[in-house]
Design a protein around this motif. Structure first.
Motif, mmCIF file in Angstrom:
data_model
loop_
_atom_site.group_PDB
_atom_site.id
_atom_site.type_symbol
_atom_site.label_atom_id
_atom_site.label_comp_id
_atom_site.label_asym_id
_atom_site.label_seq_id
_atom_site.Cartn_x
_atom_site.Cartn_y
_atom_site.Cartn_z
ATOM 1 N N UNK A 43 0.827 -1.210 0.000
ATOM 2 C CA UNK A 43 0.000 0.000 0.000
ATOM 3 C C UNK A 43 0.861 1.260 0.000
ATOM 4 N N UNK A 44 1.919 1.264 0.819
ATOM 5 C CA UNK A 44 2.811 2.433 0.867
ATOM 6 C C UNK A 44 3.493 2.617 -0.488
ATOM 7 N N UNK A 45 3.927 1.511 -1.064
ATOM 8 C CA UNK A 45 4.598 1.571 -2.357
ATOM 9 C C UNK A 45 3.688 2.182 -3.423
ATOM 10 N N UNK A 46 2.414 1.780 -3.403
ATOM 11 C CA UNK A 46 1.464 2.316 -4.387
ATOM 12 C C UNK A 46 1.283 3.817 -4.203
ATOM 13 N N UNK A 47 1.076 4.225 -2.947
ATOM 14 C CA UNK A 47 0.819 5.640 -2.672
ATOM 15 C C UNK A 47 2.023 6.498 -3.048
ATOM 16 N N UNK A 48 3.216 6.032 -2.665
ATOM 17 C CA UNK A 48 4.430 6.810 -2.935
ATOM 18 C C UNK A 48 4.708 6.852 -4.447
ATOM 19 N N UNK A 49 4.516 5.717 -5.118
ATOM 20 C CA UNK A 49 4.714 5.696 -6.566
ATOM 21 C C UNK A 49 3.763 6.669 -7.253
ATOM 22 N N UNK A 50 2.510 6.693 -6.801
ATOM 23 C CA UNK A 50 1.538 7.651 -7.353
ATOM 24 C C UNK A 50 2.035 9.079 -7.214
ATOM 25 N N UNK A 51 2.511 9.427 -6.020
ATOM 26 C CA UNK A 51 3.000 10.782 -5.786
ATOM 27 C C UNK A 51 4.140 11.111 -6.738
ATOM 28 N N UNK A 52 5.038 10.150 -6.907
ATOM 29 C CA UNK A 52 6.242 10.411 -7.700
ATOM 30 C C UNK A 52 5.917 10.533 -9.186
ATOM 31 N N UNK A 53 5.167 9.557 -9.727
ATOM 32 C CA UNK A 53 5.011 9.599 -11.185
ATOM 33 C C UNK A 53 3.796 10.393 -11.637
ATOM 34 N N UNK A 54 2.784 10.521 -10.776
ATOM 35 C CA UNK A 54 1.628 11.321 -11.185
ATOM 36 C C UNK A 54 1.686 12.712 -10.570
ATOM 37 N N UNK A 55 1.880 12.777 -9.249
ATOM 38 C CA UNK A 55 1.913 14.071 -8.569
ATOM 39 C C UNK A 55 2.996 14.972 -9.131
ATOM 40 N N UNK A 56 4.211 14.437 -9.192
ATOM 41 C CA UNK A 56 5.331 15.248 -9.647
ATOM 42 C C UNK A 56 5.752 14.913 -11.079
ATOM 43 N N UNK A 57 5.052 13.967 -11.701
ATOM 44 C CA UNK A 57 5.356 13.570 -13.082
ATOM 45 C C UNK A 57 6.840 13.312 -13.305
ATOM 46 N N UNK A 58 7.410 12.616 -12.370
ATOM 47 C CA UNK A 58 8.823 12.245 -12.480
ATOM 48 C C UNK A 58 8.913 11.039 -13.404
ATOM 49 N N UNK A 59 8.857 11.325 -14.704
ATOM 50 C CA UNK A 59 8.600 10.249 -15.655
ATOM 51 C C UNK A 59 9.822 9.401 -15.964
ATOM 52 N N UNK A 60 10.994 9.995 -15.926
ATOM 53 C CA UNK A 60 12.168 9.200 -16.296
ATOM 54 C C UNK A 60 12.448 8.154 -15.242
ATOM 55 N N UNK A 61 12.145 8.499 -14.010
ATOM 56 C CA UNK A 61 12.297 7.754 -12.774
ATOM 57 C C UNK A 61 12.737 6.313 -12.731
#
Lengths: 165, 105
Positions: A43-61
């Motif tokens: 659950x934490x992994x999902x939430x944090x991944x969402x923040x990173x790739x959707x919230x901040x659009x860190x796409x290259x990540x």
């Protein structure tokens, strides 16, 4: 027993593993089952991944050193904050970002809905959080950020799994 | 241990065998997909086998990896197999509904 912790880290994909392990370590003195720990980590992994790739659009990540162009560096300014509160055997987790927010939370929470199919996002993030935690709330303001609040009661999974069979 | 190595991808007959890392999250999913697709294009591969023997953690990014490979090979009659998955991985596959399209062994 009450206990609280808070961590703030860069919104880069390298930190996803750190975030879920930190939360798992925080609850470890409650002797959670392997299953509960795995649920929390997912659950934490999902939430944090969402923040990173959707919230901040860190796409290259993909954490490939040297691969990201210099002008992309500014995406690292974003931080993700995790706050955990333990009340006896109930764990509250709050994952906060100050990213672009979600226009339509209801739609975003639909299973298989994703805005990034090109990244092979399965659209199962919120569905997993719902499935593996007891309670999930998402608050978001477009342009300001998103708060994901999750709750899980520990020490009941053995009972639930016994009932399933 | 957590790095995806070249010899984790092996083509045996018409199967691409992928030995997955200890943890599969968004951070590593990209490597796996890219390497897998390179092998899918290069060789005469029909089926894909995901080996979870070393894997202790997977989130929805892993579902994306499996689903993506499934889309690429299923239109040519290929199949996706999952082997050595532990109970936690099986749970993830069940919740995602992926167990209906992949062969779990």
């Amino acid at each position: 027993m009450e206990n609280e912790m808070e961590i703030i880290f860069d919104a880069v994909s390298d930190n996803e593993a750190f975030a879920r392990v930190a939360v798992a370590a925080f609850v470890s003195n409650l002797n959670p089952t392997m299953e509960e720990l795995a649920d929390i980590k997912t659950a934490v992994s999902e939430a944090v991944t969402n923040s990173i790739i959707h919230g901040y659009e860190n796409l290259y990540g993909y954490g490939r050193p040297g691969r990201c162009p210099a002008d992309r560096k500014k995406t690292n300014e974003g931080k993700v904050r995790i706050r955990c509160v333990l009340e006896d055997d109930v764990l509250h987790i709050q994952v906060t970002d100050k990213g672009k927010g979600i226009e339509n939370v209801e739609q975003a929470m639909e299973p298989l809905y994703t805005t990034k199919p090109e990244l092979e996002r399965s659209g199962m993030g919120f569905a997993f959080m719902e499935a593996f935690m007891d309670d999930l709330e998402v608050e978001s303001t477009p342009g300001e950020g998103t708060v994901v609040s999750m709750t899980k009661k520990l020490g009941v999974s053995a009972w639930i799994d016994g009932k399933e069979q | 241990m957590n790095q995806v190595m070249e010899d984790d991808f092996q083509v045996i007959d018409n199967c691409l065998m992928i030995r997955l890392p200890e943890e599969i999250d968004h951070h590593r999913a990209g490597y796996i997909s890219e390497n897998a697709d390179r092998h899918l294009m290069r060789s005469d591969v029909q089926n894909v086998v995901f080996d979870f023997e070393n894997t202790r953690f997977m989130d929805s990014s892993g579902i994306g990896v499996i689903m993506g490979r499934y889309r690429k090979i299923s239109c040519f009659g290929g199949k996706v197999y999952v082997v050595h998955a532990d109970s936690q991985i099986l749970r993830i596959l069940r919740v995602s509904g992926l167990q209906k399209v992949v062969e779990i062994m």
